[in-house]
Design an enzyme around this catalytic site. Structure first.
Site, PDB file in Angstrom:
ATOM      1  N   ASP A 100       0.863  -1.179   0.000  1.00  0.00           N
ATOM      2  CA  ASP A 100       0.000   0.000   0.000  1.00  0.00           C
ATOM      3  C   ASP A 100       0.901   1.231   0.000  1.00  0.00           C
ATOM      4  O   ASP A 100       1.692   1.427   0.925  1.00  0.00           O
ATOM      5  CB  ASP A 100      -0.878  -0.015   1.258  1.00  0.00           C
ATOM      6  CG  ASP A 100      -2.142   0.794   1.092  1.00  0.00           C
ATOM      7  OD1 ASP A 100      -2.129   1.749   0.297  1.00  0.00           O
ATOM      8  OD2 ASP A 100      -3.139   0.481   1.772  1.00  0.00           O
ATOM      9  N   ASP A 202      -2.703   4.730  -2.829  1.00  0.00           N
ATOM     10  CA  ASP A 202      -3.681   5.462  -2.025  1.00  0.00           C
ATOM     11  C   ASP A 202      -3.981   6.832  -2.644  1.00  0.00           C
ATOM     12  O   ASP A 202      -3.058   7.539  -3.069  1.00  0.00           O
ATOM     13  CB  ASP A 202      -3.111   5.625  -0.615  1.00  0.00           C
ATOM     14  CG  ASP A 202      -4.072   6.242   0.361  1.00  0.00           C
ATOM     15  OD1 ASP A 202      -5.052   5.569   0.725  1.00  0.00           O
ATOM     16  OD2 ASP A 202      -3.849   7.398   0.772  1.00  0.00           O
ATOM     17  N   GLU A 244      -6.534   3.963  -5.945  1.00  0.00           N
ATOM     18  CA  GLU A 244      -7.734   4.362  -5.204  1.00  0.00           C
ATOM     19  C   GLU A 244      -8.224   5.678  -5.791  1.00  0.00           C
ATOM     20  O   GLU A 244      -7.557   6.698  -5.695  1.00  0.00           O
ATOM     21  CB  GLU A 244      -7.425   4.534  -3.720  1.00  0.00           C
ATOM     22  CG  GLU A 244      -8.662   4.897  -2.910  1.00  0.00           C
ATOM     23  CD  GLU A 244      -8.334   5.371  -1.503  1.00  0.00           C
ATOM     24  OE1 GLU A 244      -9.182   5.191  -0.616  1.00  0.00           O
ATOM     25  OE2 GLU A 244      -7.240   5.933  -1.294  1.00  0.00           O
ATOM     26  N   HIS A 317     -10.374  -1.208   4.660  1.00  0.00           N
ATOM     27  CA  HIS A 317     -10.043  -0.653   5.976  1.00  0.00           C
ATOM     28  C   HIS A 317     -10.732   0.683   6.246  1.00  0.00           C
ATOM     29  O   HIS A 317     -10.723   1.155   7.387  1.00  0.00           O
ATOM     30  CB  HIS A 317      -8.528  -0.461   6.074  1.00  0.00           C
ATOM     31  CG  HIS A 317      -7.998   0.518   5.074  1.00  0.00           C
ATOM     32  ND1 HIS A 317      -7.936   0.243   3.733  1.00  0.00           N
ATOM     33  CD2 HIS A 317      -7.532   1.792   5.212  1.00  0.00           C
ATOM     34  CE1 HIS A 317      -7.459   1.293   3.092  1.00  0.00           C
ATOM     35  NE2 HIS A 317      -7.203   2.252   3.966  1.00  0.00           N
ATOM     36  N   ASP A 318     -11.327   1.296   5.219  1.00  0.00           N
ATOM     37  CA  ASP A 318     -12.000   2.583   5.377  1.00  0.00           C
ATOM     38  C   ASP A 318     -13.523   2.459   5.415  1.00  0.00           C
ATOM     39  O   ASP A 318     -14.217   3.473   5.547  1.00  0.00           O
ATOM     40  CB  ASP A 318     -11.641   3.523   4.218  1.00  0.00           C
ATOM     41  CG  ASP A 318     -10.235   4.086   4.325  1.00  0.00           C
ATOM     42  OD1 ASP A 318      -9.714   4.162   5.452  1.00  0.00           O
ATOM     43  OD2 ASP A 318      -9.667   4.458   3.281  1.00  0.00           O
TER      44      ASP A 318
END
Length: 547
Positions: A100, A202, A244, A317-318
């Protein structure tokens, strides 16, 4: 466009949030050695890629998404030797590791930023974005931070403001500076040379920002920057890259993921997630409109059919836990979790499974804001309660959509702290770990875990699931989601009931059959398809239709 097969087309990715996965040294934090200890579990599940949320050196203002050293490991997670061992052990099990990577911003503790704030003529000054105070001595403009409040922070030493689209401890990098690009590319190649399987990038759609024109996402230079990154790093490597991109439309996604454009393998888009956010506000949750969800998912399947590639996901995770969001976390937790899995995994694209999804972990409703750890949750609780929202109402919204719903520790067994750690975890375990855990799932042949295992195996065995066409059925039905996947050899019908009520539908003649092969079902497997089909609460199945 004829799609050239890639290894990641039939892959299934498993996302690990390291601090919440497995604690090997009992300090309350998950770590790399904990992940190594669970690789055989993941091999059993059948996944062949791990997306590892950030483990880089970081002060952890945003749980590792604020990086202070891209080429070192945070001590709470272990050492670079542990990272090397994880890569080697995963490779032995035919599992690749996706790192990530956050390159829109760094931590304010990164050496570049420490240098940048020393003086206006420091060589690293232009690595970040600075502005003079406005005429009144205040913030340069009204740009807001994603985490609440202004996106500008005043630096006393140099008398200027720096930009932070996220936390004030996450200053944005200046991607208009070629030196920033060179530094990032060099670092990415260092990780590729270590043997990683790719990157999840990200908030990558923010690197092309034009602040003075009030453009953040999808700026005019964005795709040029990504193509330059592709050429300088992973473009000629056999790796998976996923960006993302919160604001992507199908047309924008094609720019990212059409192989002819030399950008990414695929992107994450979130249109299907934000449907339950009233006016785009996650803290004002509204019920799911199933026909709207079907339109969104169908649009992405159809629009990217021959240009680009879809990522398929319900969780990360969000995001809140999908069984709590679009399923039923109570009486029908198991069938609804299986239904949601089947609906997603039978589509075209690369599926992503977030840790705990495969055992049906649910949202958590902590009783107090003091139990939460997520910076976004805490910031918005403060901002909204100060602006008149009652603490009870804001806490109710947090129970629905807080990022901490995904971040409670992985529930391995029914021992203290869910088997995650012998110490008090950094965030409390969901109290339902006593009956929702991996040990229970592995002991039950009808568990959600084995349903996921079966879906993953089907994808690897059946090209129609990977490359077949997608045709929706019952597009306007308020309760049933259906579609047909087809290639030259086979047709597969998928039907899912998204409600807690039994539903009866009339199948078109082309989908009726005296005999069908059931690939997967969460109730009794159908062997025939008459004109009328009754689906039980949250029932879902995929069947092969006669040629």
């Amino acid at each position: 466009m004829n799609i050239t097969p890639k290894w990641w087309h039939d892959a299934v990715v498993y996302q690990i949030y390291p601090r919440s996965y497995c604690d090997s040294n009992n300090d309350g934090m998950g770590d790399l050695r904990g992940i190594i200890s669970k690789l055989d579990y993941l091999k059993t599940l059948g996944v062949n890629v791990i997306w590892l949320s950030p483990v880089y050196q970081s002060p952890m203002d945003d749980n590792g998404y604020d990086i202070s050293d891209y080429q070192d490991i945070a001590p709470m997670f272990g050492t670079m030797a542990d990272m090397d061992e994880l890569l080697a052990e995963a490779k032995q099990r035919d599992i690749r590791i996706i790192m990530d990577l956050v390159v829109n911003h760094t931590s304010d503790e990164h050496p570049w930023f420490k240098e940048a704030r020393k003086s206006k003529d420091n060589p690293y000054r232009d690595y970040y974005i600075w502005r003079q105070p406005n005429e009144d001595g205040g913030v340069p403009d009204e740009m807001g931070s994603v985490f609440g409040g202004t996106a500008w922070e005043f630096d006393e030493q140099t008398g200027e403001y720096f930009l932070h689209i996220f936390s004030k401890r996450q200053p944005d990098l200046n991607w208009e500076n070629p030196k920033v690009q060179e530094e990032v590319h060099k670092m990415m190649n260092w990780w590729i040379d270590k043997g990683i399987g790719g990157f999840r990038l990200d908030v990558i759609d923010l690197i092309g920002k034009e602040i003075d024109k009030k453009i953040t996402g999808n700026g005019p230079r964005l795709h040029t920057l990504i193509q330059e990154m592709n050429r300088a790093t992973f473009g000629d490597k056999d790796v998976l890259t996923v960006g993302e991109t919160w604001d992507a439309t199908p047309e924008i996604a094609k720019l990212y993921s059409n192989p002819a454009r030399d950008e990414f393998s695929m992107v994450f888009q979130f249109e299907h997630i934000s449907l339950t956010w009233q006016h785009g506000d996650k803290w004002s949750p509204i019920p799911l409109d199933l026909p709207a969800l079907k339109r969104v998912l169908t649009k992405w399947q159809v629009e990217l059919a021959d240009e680009g590639w879809n990522s398929l996901f319900w969780n990360n995770h969000d995001l809140p836990r999908i069984v709590s969001k679009y399923g039923c976390e109570g009486e029908y937790r198991v069938p609804s979790a299986k239904m949601l899995a089947t609906t997603l995994h039978m589509m075209k694209g690369t599926p992503y499974v977030f840790q705990g999804e495969e055992i049906g972990m649910t949202n958590v409703a902590f009783p107090s804001i003091d139990d939460y750890r997520d910076i976004e949750t805490l910031n918005f609780y403060k901002v909204r309660t100060e602006n008149g929202v009652s603490p009870e109402d804001q806490l109710a919204a947090i129970h629905v959509n807080s990022r901490d719903n995904a971040r409670t520790p992985m529930q391995w067994d029914d021992s203290a702290n869910g088997g995650f750690s012998d110490a008090q975890p950094w965030i409390n375990v969901n109290p339902n770990y006593t009956h929702i855990n991996v040990a229970q799932a592995l002991d039950d042949p009808n568990s959600i875990f084995y349903h996921y295992q079966h879906l993953i195996a089907l994808r690897k065995a059946m090209p129609v699931i990977v490359y077949g066409s997608f045709e929706p059925v019952f597009e306007d039905h308020p309760a049933v989601f259906g579609y047909v996947r087809a290639n030259d050899d086979v047709r597969v019908l998928v039907l899912s009931n998204f409600t807690r009520e039994s539903v009866t539908v009339d199948l078109p003649e082309s989908l009726q059959a005296e005999q069908v092969e059931c690939l997967i079902s969460n109730y009794t497997a159908p062997s025939t398809l008459a004109q009328t089909v009754t689906l039980q609460p949250y029932e879902s199945f995929a069947v092969v239709l006669p040629a």
